[in-house]
Design a protein around this motif. Structure first.
Motif, short mmCIF file in Angstrom:
data_model
loop_
_atom_site.label_atom_id
_atom_site.label_comp_id
_atom_site.label_asym_id
_atom_site.label_seq_id
_atom_site.Cartn_x
_atom_site.Cartn_y
_atom_site.Cartn_z
N LEU A 1 -91.08 -5.60 -58.04
CA LEU A 1 -90.64 -4.97 -59.27
C LEU A 1 -91.58 -3.84 -59.63
N ALA A 2 -91.07 -2.77 -60.19
CA ALA A 2 -91.90 -1.67 -60.66
C ALA A 2 -91.47 -1.31 -62.07
N ARG A 3 -92.44 -1.04 -62.91
CA ARG A 3 -92.14 -0.63 -64.28
C ARG A 3 -92.56 0.81 -64.46
N SER A 4 -91.77 1.56 -65.17
CA SER A 4 -92.05 2.95 -65.41
C SER A 4 -92.73 3.13 -66.76
N ASN A 5 -93.78 3.93 -66.83
CA ASN A 5 -94.42 4.32 -68.07
C ASN A 5 -95.11 5.66 -67.84
N GLU A 6 -96.20 5.93 -68.56
CA GLU A 6 -96.87 7.22 -68.43
C GLU A 6 -97.31 7.48 -66.99
N ASN A 7 -97.69 6.46 -66.26
CA ASN A 7 -98.13 6.60 -64.88
C ASN A 7 -97.03 6.25 -63.90
N GLU B 1 -92.40 -0.70 -48.20
CA GLU B 1 -92.24 -0.24 -46.82
C GLU B 1 -93.13 -1.03 -45.87
N LEU B 2 -94.35 -1.31 -46.31
CA LEU B 2 -95.30 -2.04 -45.46
C LEU B 2 -94.91 -3.50 -45.26
N THR B 3 -94.26 -4.07 -46.27
CA THR B 3 -93.95 -5.50 -46.21
C THR B 3 -92.48 -5.80 -45.93
N GLY B 4 -91.66 -4.77 -45.90
CA GLY B 4 -90.23 -4.98 -45.67
C GLY B 4 -89.49 -5.48 -46.90
N ALA B 5 -90.07 -5.30 -48.07
CA ALA B 5 -89.46 -5.75 -49.32
C ALA B 5 -88.55 -4.67 -49.89
N THR B 6 -87.79 -5.03 -50.90
CA THR B 6 -87.00 -4.07 -51.65
C THR B 6 -87.72 -3.80 -52.97
N VAL B 7 -87.41 -2.68 -53.60
CA VAL B 7 -88.00 -2.33 -54.89
C VAL B 7 -86.92 -2.38 -55.95
N GLU B 8 -87.25 -2.99 -57.07
CA GLU B 8 -86.36 -3.07 -58.21
C GLU B 8 -87.08 -2.39 -59.37
N ALA B 9 -86.53 -1.29 -59.88
CA ALA B 9 -87.12 -0.59 -61.02
C ALA B 9 -86.46 -1.11 -62.29
N VAL B 10 -87.28 -1.43 -63.28
CA VAL B 10 -86.78 -2.04 -64.52
C VAL B 10 -87.06 -1.12 -65.70
N ASN B 11 -86.05 -0.89 -66.51
CA ASN B 11 -86.20 -0.15 -67.76
C ASN B 11 -85.60 -1.02 -68.85
N ALA C 1 -76.58 3.17 -71.93
CA ALA C 1 -76.30 4.34 -71.08
C ALA C 1 -77.46 5.32 -71.11
N VAL C 2 -78.05 5.53 -72.28
CA VAL C 2 -79.20 6.43 -72.40
C VAL C 2 -80.36 5.91 -71.57
N ALA C 3 -80.62 4.61 -71.64
CA ALA C 3 -81.72 4.01 -70.86
C ALA C 3 -81.43 4.08 -69.37
N THR C 4 -80.18 3.96 -68.98
CA THR C 4 -79.81 4.06 -67.57
C THR C 4 -80.04 5.47 -67.05
N VAL C 5 -79.62 6.46 -67.83
CA VAL C 5 -79.85 7.85 -67.44
C VAL C 5 -81.34 8.13 -67.35
N ILE D 1 -82.42 -1.66 -62.71
CA ILE D 1 -82.09 -2.70 -63.68
C ILE D 1 -82.42 -2.17 -65.07
N VAL D 2 -81.44 -2.20 -65.98
CA VAL D 2 -81.64 -1.79 -67.36
C VAL D 2 -81.24 -2.96 -68.25
N VAL D 3 -82.17 -3.37 -69.11
CA VAL D 3 -81.92 -4.53 -69.97
C VAL D 3 -82.34 -4.23 -71.40
N ILE D 4 -81.74 -4.93 -72.34
CA ILE D 4 -82.17 -4.85 -73.72
C ILE D 4 -83.27 -5.90 -73.92
N GLY D 5 -84.33 -5.50 -74.61
CA GLY D 5 -85.38 -6.46 -74.91
C GLY D 5 -86.77 -5.86 -74.83
#
Length: 144
Positions: free
Chosen positions: A11-17, A30-40, A64-68, A89-93
């Protein structure tokens, strides 16, 4: 920790960095063969703030705004092809709770640290701090 689908998931979370954290998560996957799931995640303003704000238009769709916003952040950080390879992945909370919920069954949670300098740089952001203390999987905090 094994994912219910038995496929490694980071999982990866987006913020200032966000750029560094997203790049780190993608490279690790890529190194481990995993998938990445970005959460907003998004929340309505607190009740006291909402009462001071003018009414929201009926057609306003914060999901929709959070998805964009998530799609734009991923394309900016990873390019169109890189963004297409990431599950979105976009969720309320609350952001920290949303990450903890999604981290169930994940192999790794990647978050960025706050973008401060000096003394403040020694402190983690509230989301980073919370998930490092409560996540059900290992957490990597990517500093700027």
């Amino acid at each position: 920790m094994a994912n219910p689908s038995s496929q490694d998931r980071h999982l990866a979370r987006s913020n200032e960095n966000r750029h560094k954290a997203l790049h780190w998560a993608v490279r690790q996957a890529e190194l481990t063969g995993a998938t990445v799931e970005a959460v907003n995640s998004w929340e309505y303003p607190a009740t006291s703030w909402a009462s001071m704000m003018p009414g929201m238009p009926e057609d306003f769709d914060p999901q929709a705004v959070a998805t964009v916003a998530l799609n734009e952040a991923l394309e900016e950080a990873l390019g169109a092809a890189g963004a297409a390879a990431v599950s979105k992945i976009v969720v309320i909370g609350n952001p920290a709770q949303a990450l903890l919920d999604r981290a169930q069954g994940a192999d790794l949670l990647v978050v960025g640290a706050r973008g401060h300098t000096g003394f403040k740089a020694t402190l983690l952001g509230s989301v980073s701090l919370h998930v490092t203390q409560h996540a059900p999987c290992p957490v990597t905090v990517v500093r700027d």
